[in-house]
Scaffold this active site. Sequence first.
Site, PDB file in Angstrom:
ATOM      1  N   GLU A  14     -73.292 -70.512  -1.205  1.00  0.00           N
ATOM      2  CA  GLU A  14     -72.461 -71.814  -1.473  1.00  0.00           C
ATOM      3  C   GLU A  14     -71.046 -71.450  -1.538  1.00  0.00           C
ATOM      4  O   GLU A  14     -70.719 -70.469  -2.264  1.00  0.00           O
ATOM      5  CB  GLU A  14     -72.694 -72.803  -2.337  1.00  0.00           C
ATOM      6  CG  GLU A  14     -73.944 -73.737  -2.022  1.00  0.00           C
ATOM      7  CD  GLU A  14     -73.645 -75.054  -2.048  1.00  0.00           C
ATOM      8  OE1 GLU A  14     -72.557 -75.638  -0.996  1.00  0.00           O
ATOM      9  OE2 GLU A  14     -74.063 -75.854  -2.831  1.00  0.00           O
ATOM     10  N   ASP A  61     -69.511 -78.304  -6.839  1.00  0.00           N
ATOM     11  CA  ASP A  61     -68.285 -79.319  -7.272  1.00  0.00           C
ATOM     12  C   ASP A  61     -69.079 -80.552  -8.031  1.00  0.00           C
ATOM     13  O   ASP A  61     -69.412 -80.202  -9.389  1.00  0.00           O
ATOM     14  CB  ASP A  61     -67.660 -80.111  -5.972  1.00  0.00           C
ATOM     15  CG  ASP A  61     -66.542 -81.073  -6.454  1.00  0.00           C
ATOM     16  OD1 ASP A  61     -66.482 -81.561  -7.817  1.00  0.00           O
ATOM     17  OD2 ASP A  61     -65.704 -81.457  -5.722  1.00  0.00           O
ATOM     18  N   ARG A 110     -59.057 -72.689   6.413  1.00  0.00           N
ATOM     19  CA  ARG A 110     -60.183 -71.902   6.011  1.00  0.00           C
ATOM     20  C   ARG A 110     -59.348 -70.180   6.164  1.00  0.00           C
ATOM     21  O   ARG A 110     -60.302 -69.261   5.695  1.00  0.00           O
ATOM     22  CB  ARG A 110     -61.129 -72.031   7.235  1.00  0.00           C
ATOM     23  CG  ARG A 110     -61.841 -73.369   7.148  1.00  0.00           C
ATOM     24  CD  ARG A 110     -63.197 -73.138   8.050  1.00  0.00           C
ATOM     25  NE  ARG A 110     -63.586 -74.484   8.378  1.00  0.00           N
ATOM     26  CZ  ARG A 110     -64.297 -75.145   7.476  1.00  0.00           C
ATOM     27  NH1 ARG A 110     -64.975 -74.580   6.241  1.00  0.00           N
ATOM     28  NH2 ARG A 110     -64.829 -76.446   8.035  1.00  0.00           N
TER      29      ARG A 110
HETATM   30  P1  IMP Z   1     -70.638 -81.163  -4.108  1.00  0.00           P
HETATM   31  O1  IMP Z   1     -71.760 -81.764  -3.764  1.00  0.00           O
HETATM   32  O2  IMP Z   1     -69.737 -82.075  -4.685  1.00  0.00           O
HETATM   33  O3  IMP Z   1     -71.096 -79.989  -5.144  1.00  0.00           O
HETATM   34  O4  IMP Z   1     -69.690 -80.550  -2.844  1.00  0.00           O
HETATM   35  C1  IMP Z   1     -70.069 -79.376  -2.364  1.00  0.00           C
HETATM   36  C2  IMP Z   1     -69.278 -79.273  -1.147  1.00  0.00           C
HETATM   37  O5  IMP Z   1     -68.392 -80.023  -1.105  1.00  0.00           O
HETATM   38  C3  IMP Z   1     -68.999 -77.747  -1.018  1.00  0.00           C
HETATM   39  O6  IMP Z   1     -69.795 -77.042  -0.458  1.00  0.00           O
HETATM   40  C4  IMP Z   1     -67.615 -78.029  -0.065  1.00  0.00           C
HETATM   41  O7  IMP Z   1     -68.045 -77.898   1.150  1.00  0.00           O
HETATM   42  C5  IMP Z   1     -67.041 -79.324  -0.539  1.00  0.00           C
HETATM   43  N1  IMP Z   1     -66.233 -79.482  -1.313  1.00  0.00           N
HETATM   44  C6  IMP Z   1     -66.143 -79.598  -2.678  1.00  0.00           C
HETATM   45  N2  IMP Z   1     -65.031 -79.394  -3.414  1.00  0.00           N
HETATM   46  C7  IMP Z   1     -64.093 -78.596  -2.720  1.00  0.00           C
HETATM   47  C8  IMP Z   1     -62.988 -78.245  -2.582  1.00  0.00           C
HETATM   48  O8  IMP Z   1     -62.241 -78.124  -3.571  1.00  0.00           O
HETATM   49  N3  IMP Z   1     -62.432 -77.454  -1.655  1.00  0.00           N
HETATM   50  C9  IMP Z   1     -62.852 -77.652  -0.316  1.00  0.00           C
HETATM   51  N4  IMP Z   1     -64.356 -78.094  -0.140  1.00  0.00           N
HETATM   52  C10 IMP Z   1     -64.777 -78.703  -1.315  1.00  0.00           C
END
Ligand code: IMP
Length: 175
Positions: free
Chosen positions: A97, A101, A163
């Site tokens: 991953e 977050d 990116r």
């Molecule tokens: P989660 O489900 O909140 O843990 O988010 C995971 C996904 O959200 C990551 O794999 C990213 O694709 C996207 N994401 C979360 N935070 C960020 C960030 O700060 N920048 C870019 N993508 C993010």
Amino acid sequence: MADRLRPLISARRIKKRVAELAAQISADHTDAPLTLVIVLKGATVFAADLMRRIATPFVIDFVRASSYGQAARSSGQVIVEDEARLDIAGHRVILVEDIVDTGLTAGALITALRRFEPASLDVCALLHKHVAGAAPVDIRYKGFDIPDEFVVGYGMDYAERYRNLPGVYRLTVAG
Ligand code: IMP
């Protein structure tokens, strides 16, 4: 006003840490077949660098995970795609991953992959964002802990932009 980018992790630090993670993965996977399951799209740059430093044999595959809602924050509902054709039963699996977050995406992917009964399933994430109330995720191979700010670069985007940046930057969107 233009978006504001502030450096957080340099390309040099990332390179060093990726080599360390790859060495750790290589040392831990000398026996059963290893599959890296790479989460599209954000983890592709990280995975490309990581796999070139792993010394033990492995195969790669990809899954897609998306959440409903706006770009900068998970909304709580994660859709996992492309996992049905994975051939990972009995394999040692590492989910690769870009960033954990809220932990919802990793949690949904782990649940989806466990159904295939891999021999082991670990998470490798370049970044772990520290968010209050996040779902706990056990990240065996972690690059860096970062504060709760939106980041881009090294494969990570904001609305498909940034990116291509070689390092990780904090982004403040113009508004
Ligand atoms: P989660 O489900 O909140 O843990 O988010 C995971 C996904 O959200 C990551 O794999 C990213 O694709 C996207 N994401 C979360 N935070 C960020 C960030 O700060 N920048 C870019 N993508 C993010």
